[in-house]
Design a protein around this motif. Structure first.
Motif, PDB file in Angstrom:
ATOM      1  N   UNK A  49     -10.635   7.021   7.674  1.00 32.88           N
ATOM      2  CA  UNK A  49      -9.877   5.785   7.799  1.00 32.88           C
ATOM      3  C   UNK A  49     -10.205   4.863   6.633  1.00 32.88           C
ATOM      4  N   UNK A  50      -9.154   4.265   6.052  1.00 37.17           N
ATOM      5  CA  UNK A  50      -9.302   3.273   4.991  1.00 37.17           C
ATOM      6  C   UNK A  50      -9.035   1.906   5.600  1.00 37.17           C
ATOM      7  N   UNK A  51      -9.916   0.949   5.357  1.00 34.75           N
ATOM      8  CA  UNK A  51      -9.783  -0.356   6.005  1.00 34.75           C
ATOM      9  C   UNK A  51     -10.550  -1.411   5.232  1.00 34.75           C
ATOM     10  N   UNK A  52     -10.276  -2.677   5.547  1.00 33.22           N
ATOM     11  CA  UNK A  52     -11.037  -3.787   4.995  1.00 33.22           C
ATOM     12  C   UNK A  52     -12.275  -4.025   5.858  1.00 33.22           C
ATOM     13  N   UNK A  53     -13.283  -4.728   5.320  1.00 30.10           N
ATOM     14  CA  UNK A  53     -14.527  -4.896   6.083  1.00 30.10           C
ATOM     15  C   UNK A  53     -14.338  -5.497   7.469  1.00 30.10           C
TER      16      UNK A  53
END
Length: 548
Positions: free
Chosen positions: A110-114
């Motif tokens: 999964x790619x995500x912001x903090x």
């Protein structure tokens, strides 16, 4: 209509097309900085190398839970290189929705912001996830990662020295993108597309919309988690023209960017345009004379005067049509039409191979085909942009197509004599919330999981010029229904735009007698809901069945 821009060249992979563009040519503008095609290609190589090292293989799925920024596109192109599939997830989705999509798609990472890592940890179905890694964009994580999950730093990867050889298994036929769309059930469908059709359609959009003009600058108003936004972004790349990114749409910021970057074209929903008009400078009457094309998806009938208001400010509006199954920006209304016709949804397909027909389905799906100006269900023939299918649901894929290969849109509309068509309304009970189509059954299903709710009906309402929804519920076995608790139940796990503005308990739903038994009168519920938000009162329900 221009000639087919895909006809003269063999099918091409998306990443190889980007690699082949002039390296110094500006592709993206974000936060005042430019990103060239060379930068974008190199960033995607570095990300692809890291993803491959983390174990992502051809055919694997990678969730992308990011706003519409440059990192979204570099990760997507990295998936294309590897022959992997990016699963686009709306950043406004709640943690329960995200967990369900990740599990159903079988995402490897999964790619995500903090900040999103914290939200993901609140998902009730977190135990179902089998993520091997997280790719974090925009800084260190604000919460510890799930146990045994590796964490990669996107910003560090793209700032590292040039990557060495990267496995490039992607082909034009490789599936590369899953978008989430509303279905007829409580669970949204996962629509799968491949690289070749995405690129072909992008080229056709660029040609039909005039993106190749030397002064073209587009603004990415629509989110990249859906085909509406993705198709504009890819068309801008296909035309080799700069696309101004803003992450999440903010009307005031959009107005600033249009002026500062001399944006010439963009596409957005009617509700977004309504908010943008409110941010335009009062003087002069036409503050952005270089802006010559505004594509609008119209879904809100209360904004019927929107196009006229926009044109008094110098914004030339064109109606659009698209679907997740055939991609966004699939058709647009021609510029030579008068405003009343040009503002309508629909238009002429951007592909010369595409066709449209209308069918009378009042007596079943094999009803007669209709002549121009007769309203029926719109069917689409779209060999250049059609989905691979609904991921993991071959039965639904087969059901969506006619025997001769046309897509059943489920939408109402009619043909025009000039070869175009007019979109009237989405079929079924789908709601337009927050710029996205949402099936009421999805929200109803979530409310039904609460122990105090025995039955539920969700309908659309307008509150302060904003489309939202209201829920009616029947208590379970005399249970006390606490409205605040039910709203909190929704807010904990659904996207904010899906949370009902009110939850009203009734003794019974209004019904009508039909040959198949009593049927809930949703039109009466809609009237009751609007009266509720307009007056603050709850109209009484006549429990008697009403004849048709």
């Amino acid at each position: 209509m221009s000639r087919n821009p895909c006809a003269d060249a063999p099918p091409e992979s998306l990443f190889r097309f980007v690699d082949g563009m002039p390296a110094a040519q500006v592709a993206l503008i974000e936060d005042g900085e430019t990103l060239t095609f060379g930068d974008l290609a190199e960033d995607s190589r570095r990300v692809a190398a890291a993803l491959a090292e983390a174990g992502l293989k051809p055919g694997d799925r990678l969730g992308v839970w990011l706003p519409g920024r440059a990192a979204w596109l570099s990760v997507f192109l990295a998936c294309c290189r590897l022959g992997a599939v990016a699963v686009a997830i709306n950043t406004r989705f709640g943690p329960g929705e995200v967990a369900d999509i990740l599990a159903r798609a079988g995402c490897r990472g999964l790619v995500l912001e903090p900040a999103e890592a914290t939200r993901l940890g609140e998902a009730p179905d977190r135990r179902r996830l089998d993520l091997g890694f997280l790719l974090v964009v925009g800084g260190p994580m604000m919460a510890p990662p799930p146990e045994a999950v590796a964490v990669l730093d996107h910003d560090a990867l793209t700032a590292a020295p040039p990557a060495g050889p990267v496995p490039e298994a992607g082909t034009p036929d490789s599936p590369c993108l899953i978008v989430v769309t509303t279905g007829t059930t409580r669970r949204p469908r996962l629509v799968l597309h491949d690289q070749g059709t995405l690129l072909c359609h992008a080229r056709q959009v660029a040609t039909a919309f005039g993106y190749a003009a030397p002064d073209t600058v587009t603004l990415q108003a629509a989110d990249l988690s859906g085909v509406f936004g993705i198709c504009q972004a890819l068309a801008s790349l296909a035309a080799g023209r700069p696309n101004v990114l803003m992450g999440r749409f903010e009307p005031a910021r959009a107005a600033v960017l249009i002026a500062a970057r001399r944006v010439t074209q963009f596409n957005l929903t009617d509700e977004m345009l309504d908010h943008l008009l409110a941010e335009m400078p009062d003087r002069p009457a036409h503050p952005w004379p270089w802006l010559d094309f505004v594509g609008v998806s119209q879904f809100d009938p209360t904004l019927d005067d929107l196009a006229a208001r926009a044109e008094t400010r110098g914004l030339r509006v064109h109606g659009l049509f698209g679907m997740s199954e055939v991609q966004g920006l699939w058709a647009l209304q021609p510029g030579e039409l008068p405003l009343d016709a040009r503002k309508q949804g629909g238009g002429r397909p951007v592909s010369p191979h595409a066709r449209v027909r209308a069918r009378d389905v009042s007596d079943g799906p094999r009803g007669r085909l209709l002549a121009p100006n007769q309203v029926g269900e719109i069917e689409l023939y779209c060999p250049d942009s059609l989905m691979v299918g609904y991921d993991g649901d071959p039965e639904a894929t087969d059901a969506a197509l006619t025997e001769d290969g046309w897509l059943r849109s489920g939408d109402l509309g009619f043909l025009r004599a000039d070869g175009g068509f007019v979109f009237i309304a989405r079929g079924g009970d789908a709601l337009r919330l927050g710029g996205f189509l949402v099936q009421p059954a999805e929200i109803e299903g979530h409310l039904l999981r609460h122990p105090s709710v025995a039955a539920c009906q969700v309908v659309g309402v307008r509150v302060a010029r904003r489309s939202t929804c209201l829920a009616f519920v029947l208590p379970r076995n005399g249970a006390r229904v606490a409205e605040d608790a039910l709203i909190a139940h929704c807010r904990a796990h659904l996207a904010d735009f899906k949370v009902p503005v009110r939850v009203i308990a009734l003794e019974a739903f209004p019904t009508v007698t039909s040959p198949n038994g009593p049927r809930v009168q949703r039109n009466r519920l809609r009237d009751m809901a609007q009266a509720t938000v307009d007056t603050g009162s709850v109209p009484p329900v006549d429990r008697r069945a009403h004849p048709r």
